[in-house]
Design a protein around this motif. Structure first.
Motif, PDB file in Angstrom:
ATOM      1  N   GLU A  11      36.915  47.751  58.307  1.00  0.00           N
ATOM      2  CA  GLU A  11      36.468  47.627  56.862  1.00  0.00           C
ATOM      3  C   GLU A  11      37.808  49.145  56.198  1.00  0.00           C
ATOM      4  O   GLU A  11      37.000  49.960  56.282  1.00  0.00           O
ATOM      5  CB  GLU A  11      35.201  48.558  56.323  1.00  0.00           C
ATOM      6  N   ILE A  12      38.686  48.614  55.683  1.00  0.00           N
ATOM      7  CA  ILE A  12      40.053  49.629  54.997  1.00  0.00           C
ATOM      8  C   ILE A  12      40.186  49.286  53.691  1.00  0.00           C
ATOM      9  O   ILE A  12      39.634  48.049  52.586  1.00  0.00           O
ATOM     10  CB  ILE A  12      41.139  48.924  56.001  1.00  0.00           C
ATOM     11  N   THR A  13      39.780  50.445  53.215  1.00  0.00           N
ATOM     12  CA  THR A  13      40.955  50.596  51.289  1.00  0.00           C
ATOM     13  C   THR A  13      41.920  50.036  50.829  1.00  0.00           C
ATOM     14  O   THR A  13      42.734  49.519  51.992  1.00  0.00           O
ATOM     15  CB  THR A  13      40.793  52.148  50.775  1.00  0.00           C
ATOM     16  N   LEU A  14      42.052  49.684  49.768  1.00  0.00           N
ATOM     17  CA  LEU A  14      43.236  48.869  49.505  1.00  0.00           C
ATOM     18  C   LEU A  14      44.173  49.133  49.624  1.00  0.00           C
ATOM     19  O   LEU A  14      45.591  48.604  49.793  1.00  0.00           O
ATOM     20  CB  LEU A  14      42.442  48.569  47.427  1.00  0.00           C
ATOM     21  N   ASP A  15      44.270  50.681  48.976  1.00  0.00           N
ATOM     22  CA  ASP A  15      45.498  51.550  49.702  1.00  0.00           C
ATOM     23  C   ASP A  15      45.798  51.453  51.037  1.00  0.00           C
ATOM     24  O   ASP A  15      46.713  51.374  51.144  1.00  0.00           O
ATOM     25  CB  ASP A  15      44.835  52.904  49.123  1.00  0.00           C
ATOM     26  N   MET A  16      45.301  51.604  51.552  1.00  0.00           N
ATOM     27  CA  MET A  16      45.550  51.428  53.472  1.00  0.00           C
ATOM     28  C   MET A  16      46.238  50.230  53.348  1.00  0.00           C
ATOM     29  O   MET A  16      46.944  50.032  53.716  1.00  0.00           O
ATOM     30  CB  MET A  16      44.364  51.356  53.759  1.00  0.00           C
ATOM     31  N   ALA A  17      45.200  49.257  52.884  1.00  0.00           N
ATOM     32  CA  ALA A  17      45.862  47.910  53.083  1.00  0.00           C
ATOM     33  C   ALA A  17      47.108  47.231  52.626  1.00  0.00           C
ATOM     34  O   ALA A  17      48.337  46.419  53.156  1.00  0.00           O
ATOM     35  CB  ALA A  17      45.406  46.719  52.638  1.00  0.00           C
ATOM     36  N   LYS A  18      47.452  48.175  51.703  1.00  0.00           N
ATOM     37  CA  LYS A  18      48.543  48.171  50.661  1.00  0.00           C
ATOM     38  C   LYS A  18      49.987  48.552  51.841  1.00  0.00           C
ATOM     39  O   LYS A  18      51.113  48.286  51.397  1.00  0.00           O
ATOM     40  CB  LYS A  18      48.724  48.786  48.929  1.00  0.00           C
TER      41      LYS A  18
ATOM     42  N   ARG B 128      50.461  42.073  49.457  1.00  0.00           N
ATOM     43  CA  ARG B 128      51.178  43.357  49.175  1.00  0.00           C
ATOM     44  C   ARG B 128      50.971  42.907  47.055  1.00  0.00           C
ATOM     45  O   ARG B 128      50.332  43.850  46.897  1.00  0.00           O
ATOM     46  CB  ARG B 128      52.092  44.370  49.671  1.00  0.00           C
ATOM     47  N   GLN B 129      51.687  41.635  47.205  1.00  0.00           N
ATOM     48  CA  GLN B 129      51.704  41.159  45.484  1.00  0.00           C
ATOM     49  C   GLN B 129      50.483  41.110  44.959  1.00  0.00           C
ATOM     50  O   GLN B 129      50.283  41.578  44.447  1.00  0.00           O
ATOM     51  CB  GLN B 129      52.685  40.307  45.064  1.00  0.00           C
ATOM     52  N   TYR B 130      49.973  40.689  46.013  1.00  0.00           N
ATOM     53  CA  TYR B 130      48.782  40.069  45.714  1.00  0.00           C
ATOM     54  C   TYR B 130      47.445  41.405  45.556  1.00  0.00           C
ATOM     55  O   TYR B 130      46.779  41.847  44.614  1.00  0.00           O
ATOM     56  CB  TYR B 130      47.546  39.085  46.783  1.00  0.00           C
ATOM     57  N   PHE B 131      47.612  42.282  46.248  1.00  0.00           N
ATOM     58  CA  PHE B 131      46.966  43.583  46.201  1.00  0.00           C
ATOM     59  C   PHE B 131      47.612  44.307  45.194  1.00  0.00           C
ATOM     60  O   PHE B 131      46.215  44.597  44.647  1.00  0.00           O
ATOM     61  CB  PHE B 131      47.362  43.874  47.435  1.00  0.00           C
ATOM     62  N   LEU B 132      48.326  43.868  44.595  1.00  0.00           N
ATOM     63  CA  LEU B 132      48.740  44.930  43.179  1.00  0.00           C
ATOM     64  C   LEU B 132      48.668  44.398  41.939  1.00  0.00           C
ATOM     65  O   LEU B 132      47.914  44.948  41.127  1.00  0.00           O
ATOM     66  CB  LEU B 132      50.084  45.015  43.626  1.00  0.00           C
ATOM     67  N   GLU B 133      48.417  43.281  42.203  1.00  0.00           N
ATOM     68  CA  GLU B 133      47.002  42.119  41.510  1.00  0.00           C
ATOM     69  C   GLU B 133      46.113  42.895  41.163  1.00  0.00           C
ATOM     70  O   GLU B 133      45.599  42.818  40.399  1.00  0.00           O
ATOM     71  CB  GLU B 133      47.856  40.803  41.423  1.00  0.00           C
TER      72      GLU B 133
END
Length: 254
Positions: A72-79, A94-99
């Motif tokens: 399980e990873i954080t959104l920041d790590m995923a970006k 990445r655009q999906y994560f930013l949204e």
């Protein structure tokens, strides 16, 4: 916005499955080799990610499930991982994560999380209060159950005088003959020469005191006899002994 990957909002931050991200990105390297390599970019366990054991169904009746590791990873790590990939899929996710992050940090979302946190805090306080209230009721019941015993102890300890067996028997709703017989059955005393005497193991403990009293016989003759009186220490001894044998004073009976 279409959901490209499932994300979790259970904690105070957004997290997602690293294995699902690996699959979405179409990475050719096996996950078990790929994820450790991603961690080399400076990510820390239990800060940016945590290990999660998963189960997968199999077609083997003898071993219906097989275990595998996910993270399980954080959104920041995923970006950052998405940016490292430098592929169209990486750019898209990445655009999906930013949204997602923009919506997560919107005033409405922040307010909703604050309200939800407050609701959980209130619920936790209510549960704590209910638990404390129940504990207090249990303690009250225990105190009420012990109160008769304390009252009886107080009643005994307040009195410094010697008492006759008839007075002790009255505490239990007995007459003196019944109480004397009960104490004989319990191995406390025996009768000799018209007087109840303690067995040797209970003598010299300060339980009783013998007194000589003047009496008048039925034929008018004057005489003397020994009268056994109980000290308050002896009275407490009888209380504990009788209590162990299921005999309670009236004040403690239901």
């Amino acid at each position: 916005m279409n959901e490209l990957l499932k994300v979790n909002y259970d904690s105070d931050r957004i997290t997602l499955s690293a294995r699902e991200l690996h699959e979405f990105l179409g990475v050719k390297t096996k996950y078990k080799d790929w994820f450790p390599r991603m961690c080399e970019y400076g990510f820390s366990e239990n800060v940016d990610y945590r290990l999660v054991a998963q189960k997968r169904a199999t077609n083997n009746p003898k071993n219906p499930y097989t275990e595998f590791n996910d993270h399980e990873i954080t959104l920041d790590m995923a970006k950052e991982i998405a940016m490292i990939q430098r592929s169209e899929k990486g750019k898209q996710i990445r655009q999906y994560f930013l949204e997602l992050e923009r919506k997560w940090n919107s005033p409405e979302a922040v307010m909703n999380r604050a309200l939800e946190y407050s609701r959980k805090q209130v619920q936790a306080l209510l549960q704590t209060n209910e638990k404390l209230e129940l504990e207090n009721k249990i303690k009250d019941q225990q105190l009420n159950e012990l109160k008769p015993k304390a009252d009886y102890y107080d009643q005994i300890l307040q009195s410094k005088s010697l008492v006759l067996i008839s007075q002790i028997a009255k505490d239990y709703g007995y007459g003196a003959p019944t109480m004397n017989k009960k104490l004989h059955e319990l191995g406390v005393q025996y009768k000799q020469g018209g007087q109840w005497l303690l067995y040797s193991k209970y003598q010299n403990k300060g339980y009783t005191h013998s007194r000589t009293i003047n009496i008048t016989r039925s034929d008018g003759r004057s005489d003397v006899r020994m009268q056994t009186e109980w000290t308050q220490k002896g009275r407490l001894f009888l209380y504990e002994l009788l209590r162990k044998n299921g005999i309670l004073p009236i004040i403690e009976q239901n």
